[in-house]
Each structure stands twice: as structure tokens, then as C-alpha cells.
Scaffold this active site. Sequence first.
Site, mmCIF file in Angstrom:
data_model
loop_
_atom_site.group_PDB
_atom_site.id
_atom_site.type_symbol
_atom_site.label_atom_id
_atom_site.label_comp_id
_atom_site.label_asym_id
_atom_site.label_seq_id
_atom_site.Cartn_x
_atom_site.Cartn_y
_atom_site.Cartn_z
ATOM 1 N N GLU A 82 0.893 -1.161 0.000
ATOM 2 C CA GLU A 82 0.000 0.000 0.000
ATOM 3 C C GLU A 82 0.926 1.203 0.000
ATOM 4 O O GLU A 82 1.605 1.456 0.994
ATOM 5 C CB GLU A 82 -0.849 0.027 1.282
ATOM 6 C CG GLU A 82 -1.728 -1.188 1.469
ATOM 7 C CD GLU A 82 -2.869 -1.198 0.493
ATOM 8 O OE1 GLU A 82 -3.345 -0.113 0.125
ATOM 9 O OE2 GLU A 82 -3.282 -2.294 0.090
ATOM 10 N N CYS A 97 -3.158 8.571 3.684
ATOM 11 C CA CYS A 97 -2.832 8.098 2.340
ATOM 12 C C CYS A 97 -3.997 8.314 1.386
ATOM 13 O O CYS A 97 -3.813 8.394 0.180
ATOM 14 C CB CYS A 97 -2.480 6.619 2.397
ATOM 15 S SG CYS A 97 -3.734 5.679 3.267
HETATM 16 P P1 NAP Z 1 8.325 5.128 4.482
HETATM 17 O O1 NAP Z 1 9.462 6.041 4.721
HETATM 18 O O2 NAP Z 1 8.273 4.410 3.184
HETATM 19 O O3 NAP Z 1 8.364 4.100 5.706
HETATM 20 C C1 NAP Z 1 7.366 3.133 5.843
HETATM 21 C C2 NAP Z 1 7.881 1.975 6.674
HETATM 22 O O4 NAP Z 1 8.921 1.294 5.955
HETATM 23 C C3 NAP Z 1 8.497 2.377 8.011
HETATM 24 O O5 NAP Z 1 8.106 1.418 8.971
HETATM 25 C C4 NAP Z 1 9.979 2.288 7.741
HETATM 26 O O6 NAP Z 1 10.731 2.035 8.910
HETATM 27 C C5 NAP Z 1 10.033 1.100 6.818
HETATM 28 N N1 NAP Z 1 11.216 1.000 5.986
HETATM 29 C C6 NAP Z 1 11.948 1.997 5.437
HETATM 30 N N2 NAP Z 1 12.963 1.476 4.716
HETATM 31 C C7 NAP Z 1 12.862 0.117 4.799
HETATM 32 C C8 NAP Z 1 13.614 -0.969 4.286
HETATM 33 N N3 NAP Z 1 14.684 -0.790 3.528
HETATM 34 N N4 NAP Z 1 13.225 -2.231 4.608
HETATM 35 C C9 NAP Z 1 12.143 -2.453 5.357
HETATM 36 N N5 NAP Z 1 11.397 -1.449 5.896
HETATM 37 C C10 NAP Z 1 11.735 -0.180 5.603
HETATM 38 O O7 NAP Z 1 6.921 5.878 4.647
HETATM 39 P P2 NAP Z 1 6.439 6.844 5.832
HETATM 40 O O8 NAP Z 1 7.190 8.130 5.685
HETATM 41 O O9 NAP Z 1 6.424 6.149 7.137
HETATM 42 O O10 NAP Z 1 4.897 7.060 5.455
HETATM 43 C C11 NAP Z 1 4.427 8.027 4.561
HETATM 44 C C12 NAP Z 1 4.057 7.410 3.229
HETATM 45 O O11 NAP Z 1 3.212 6.285 3.402
HETATM 46 C C13 NAP Z 1 3.266 8.362 2.358
HETATM 47 O O12 NAP Z 1 3.823 8.384 1.082
HETATM 48 C C14 NAP Z 1 1.862 7.783 2.314
HETATM 49 O O13 NAP Z 1 1.155 8.055 1.126
HETATM 50 C C15 NAP Z 1 2.103 6.338 2.497
HETATM 51 N N6 NAP Z 1 0.947 5.704 3.129
HETATM 52 C C16 NAP Z 1 0.198 4.829 2.402
HETATM 53 C C17 NAP Z 1 -0.902 4.208 2.983
HETATM 54 C C18 NAP Z 1 -1.740 3.232 2.218
HETATM 55 O O14 NAP Z 1 -2.529 2.511 2.851
HETATM 56 N N7 NAP Z 1 -1.634 3.156 0.930
HETATM 57 C C19 NAP Z 1 -1.216 4.464 4.308
HETATM 58 C C20 NAP Z 1 -0.433 5.359 5.024
HETATM 59 C C21 NAP Z 1 0.660 5.968 4.411
HETATM 60 P P3 NAP Z 1 11.431 3.229 9.720
HETATM 61 O O15 NAP Z 1 10.346 4.180 10.081
HETATM 62 O O16 NAP Z 1 12.030 2.545 10.896
HETATM 63 O O17 NAP Z 1 12.419 3.825 8.779
#
Ligand code: NAP
Length: 513
Positions: free
Chosen positions: A256, A295
Site C-alpha cells: 500500500e 494516504c
Molecule cells: P516510508 O518512509 O516508506 O516508511 C514506511 C515503513 O517502511 C516504516 O516502517 C519504515 O521504517 C520502513 N522501511 C523503510 N525502509 C525500509 C527498508 N529498507 N526495509 C524495510 N522497511 C523499511 O513511509 P512513511 O514516511 O512512514 O509514510 C508516509 C508514506 O506512506 C506516504 O507516502 C503515504 O502516502 C504512504 N501511506 C500509504 C498508505 C496506504 O494505505 N496506501 C497508508 C499510510 C501511508 P522506519 O520508520 O524505521 O524507517
Amino acid sequence: MPVLDSYLGGKWRHGSGALTALRDAATGVEVAQIPSVVPDLAASLEFARNVGGSELRKLTFTERAQILKDLSKHLLGHIDEFVDVSYHTGATRKDASVDVDGGIGTLAVFASKGIKQLPDAKILTDGEIEPLSKGGEFSGKHIYTPRRGVAVQINAYNFPVWGMLEKFAPAFLAGMPTLVKPASQTAYLTHAVFREMIDSGILPEGSISLLAAGPTGLLDSLLTQDTLAFTGSAKTVSALRSHHAFTQRGARFNAEADSLNCSILGPDITPEDDELDIFIDQVVEEMTIKAGQKCTAIRRVLVPDTQVDNVVEALCSRLSEVIVGNPRGQTVTMGPLVSRSQRDELIANVNELLTDCRLAYGDLTRVKVTEGNAESGAFISPLVLIANDLFSTAPHQVEPFGPVVTVMSYSQVEEGFLAATLGNGSLVASLVTRDDQVARSFVESLSPWHGRLLISNADNSKASTGHGIVMPQMLHGGPGRAGGGEELGGLRSVVHYMQRTAVQGHPTFLDQL
Ligand code: NAP
């Protein structure tokens, strides 16, 4: 400051490596620290597979659903404590109702559906017995059984409670143990709810684990029967897709990701219609709830060219009433972003949008703040941009993850529908119209590009759950940039954690299965 611990192998464990400070979004005061790693994740996953998986598979669907029901009731009794912690993330009480109350409500919906709609059995059947021989002594049937791995979930920072519970409930019903990895920035809230889940003593041993640390080593430990349900940015999704856990070992991956959702004002709506207010209310709600950090929030606002001035004027007027500040304040209607780094990222994205747009409302560098610390908090003004052209590139490509919308004008509604597809696949699109022909054309044109569509007018707006609210009964996910995954949709999501198998044999045996 407390250092967050993890719950792995059936016990609380301390992590190691560098510690990162997690700060209150409104005051900048440190709330907790999170370690970068927890060693030996492979053994923790093995414990979940062996102990948690076998405990869950001893139960029927009905028994598992009953446990979810008990758990949701238990968590409901602790909502005020969770809301207190949630304020640190920048969420107002209204915002917390989407994440905290919404997460527990989702658990309750799955419990109720499981009790009413799933069998008191351990195998789920799919369809009828298919006769495969003339004499009728050889037939086939499809069944679902729980996968023998761990349902790992990696969540985004903006839904620390809902994100955990909406993924946990279907996996638990299916009979798979879960490992939760919250986003670091708001992991202290996930941790508070998770601790209560463990302390309740309601869940079978090994059925849930928590990794409150960075993700190092997690994907390397995934095996064939494991699943990863990921929520986060499109950038992280594309980095994870090619991991050998999926490309070589065949673990299941559901994503997602981010999404440039749109809301369209129908060509039939005039300033005299109630529908114009419905449209404006919806856009303002989506901009301000969780400060636009949903999101599913509206990013692109598509309106007939004859209505642009009316829409922008109405939006500016309504946004001038928004009170930005500390979410604990009684009068505050919009809290800060989750962190100052997130605000820096938003400002950079808005500057990119401004290459194709002009600013109609708000100030990127200043905002009046009530009861908060403008210097150390992550406050930002709501911002309305107007695109230079319907087909300008940036508004269809750059996701401003905050209280920001871009207004774009169309001359023919078909042109508006075409522009909506330029988001390259989104979670949700909404339309405000009274015209069923326009609504039908919207559904036919935009369904392939979206996971969910919403059509509103004065006849249904009071009852509507709104553009951005994800209902557990309905599908959540979207094609293309939105990740290509599917979550929720009621019991449809349970089978994501199961293996479908065609079983062929004597019809009497198949009937007993
Ligand atoms: P993110 O930076 O992509 O991080 C998401 C998760 O991935 C965090 O738990 C992060 O851990 C982890 N992560 C990062 N690098 C990783 C890797 N190499 N391997 C495994 N895990 C890894 O996103 P965010 O800043 O938290 O959230 C914002 C984004 O999420 C927005 O773009 C939004 O649109 C999207 N979003 C989508 C939905 C949906 O249902 N479609 C819902 C909510 C948000 P750490 O935090 O420990 O780095």
C-alpha cells in the site's frame, strides 16, 4: 527517556545500536528513543512460526473471531490512555478517532464478521464440488488453509494503531501469527497499544510479536510461507519489491503506497446547489484531518473551468477558520505534521509543485500557532495551489503529504476523468454530482485506475463515511503507484493469509472436508 523494547520470541527484549530520539510533534520535547536493531530476528520469526502458528491452528475460525471480539472490548476500555499518547504524534482528538478508535473498531468488525460469516472449522472452502468424471466417483473442490509462516507487517508513521490492527485482524482470523514493525517516528504509540494487547493475556502465545527498531535483517529472514504487508512511500516499495525474499524464496508481498487521490466536482453542479458546499466540506475535511497525513486524502481537486473562482474562494474562506496549534488545545482544529523532518519534506514537495502551479492560499514559511511552539513544533499552514494547466506534470506526480491541495480546471468532464488517471493509479477518487450519466461514466472510466470510488450528492452526503475514511468492509488499496495491493474488503482479506488448493478425490471425502 524510555527506550522502546521489542516483544519477540514471547518476551520483551532490548534492542541495540544507535538510539534515535522520537519527539512530540507540537513541542519538540523527547517522548521516547528507538534502537536501530534487534539481533537474531531469524530466531524470533521461527518462534512465531512454530509456537504462534501451531497455537492458532488449534483453533477454529469462530474461536479466533471470539478472541478478537474479547480483545477489541479490552482495548476499548483503554482508549483514553491511548489518546493521551496519540497527542504526541500531532493528532487532535478527532484525528485520534480515525487511528485509535478506528483501529479498535476495525478489530470489532472483523470479529463480528468472523463469528457470523466464517465456519466453526479449520478449513475454509471455496465454491462447490466440481464433478470431474462421468460416473460421479471423481470430483474436485477448492479449499483454503492458513499459510505456515509469519504475517509480517511494516507500517507507515501516520496510522500507528489502525495500521497495526487492520492488518493483524485478518491474519489472526486466517490462523497466521503476526510480527508488527511500526514506523520509527510514531512507534511509541503502537508500542503502548501493543503492550496492552499482551498484558490482556487474551492472545495465544506467539500469535503476535513487535519489532520496535529499524528494519535491518527483517526481510533477509523471510521464508517462503511468510507474507509481508507493507504500507509506506512508493520509493520504499520499489526498493523492497526486488528483495530476494520475494524474487527467490517466494514470500508474498502486498504493498500500500502513496497516492494522488482526486475529488471531482461534476459539470452539473452550480453555486446554487447544496452539492457545492458538500464538495468544499469534503476537501477541507481531507486537508485538515490528521493535517492531511492520510494516504487517502484528496491531493487533486478537479473542477469545471466555470467554477474555479467559486471553489477557490469558498476553500480560502473555510480554511481561514482553521485553528492550527497544539492538538491538546480545546479550540485547535488542525495539529502539526508528525515531525520537523516531515515538514521539510513537505515544503520541498510544495516547491516542486510550484513549478507548475501558483499559491492561492497559505504561507509556506509562516503559520499562526495556538498553544504550541512554532519554533520546535512541526506546524504548517493549509495550502491551496492552482495548477497552470490540467495536464501540468507536477500535480499528477508529486505527493504533498500534508494539508495541501491543487485545484485543476477541466472544460469537458471526460477531460477531467482523463487527468485523474495521470496519478498513475490511486487509492480513491470521489465525485460530487446529481447526474447518474456522469456518475456512470466516472465509474466506467476510473475503476481500472482506483481501489475505491465514492459518489456523493445531497441525497447521501449526511450518511456518507466520506472520501478518506477506509471502512473495514470495503477494499483498501489501489493499482500502479498506489502499490498494486489489496487490504480489507471484509473477509476477502482473510484469504490473503491462506493458501488456496484444489483437492481432487472421491466426492464423499471432499464433502467431509
Ligand atoms: P516510508 O518512509 O516508506 O516508511 C514506511 C515503513 O517502511 C516504516 O516502517 C519504515 O521504517 C520502513 N522501511 C523503510 N525502509 C525500509 C527498508 N529498507 N526495509 C524495510 N522497511 C523499511 O513511509 P512513511 O514516511 O512512514 O509514510 C508516509 C508514506 O506512506 C506516504 O507516502 C503515504 O502516502 C504512504 N501511506 C500509504 C498508505 C496506504 O494505505 N496506501 C497508508 C499510510 C501511508 P522506519 O520508520 O524505521 O524507517
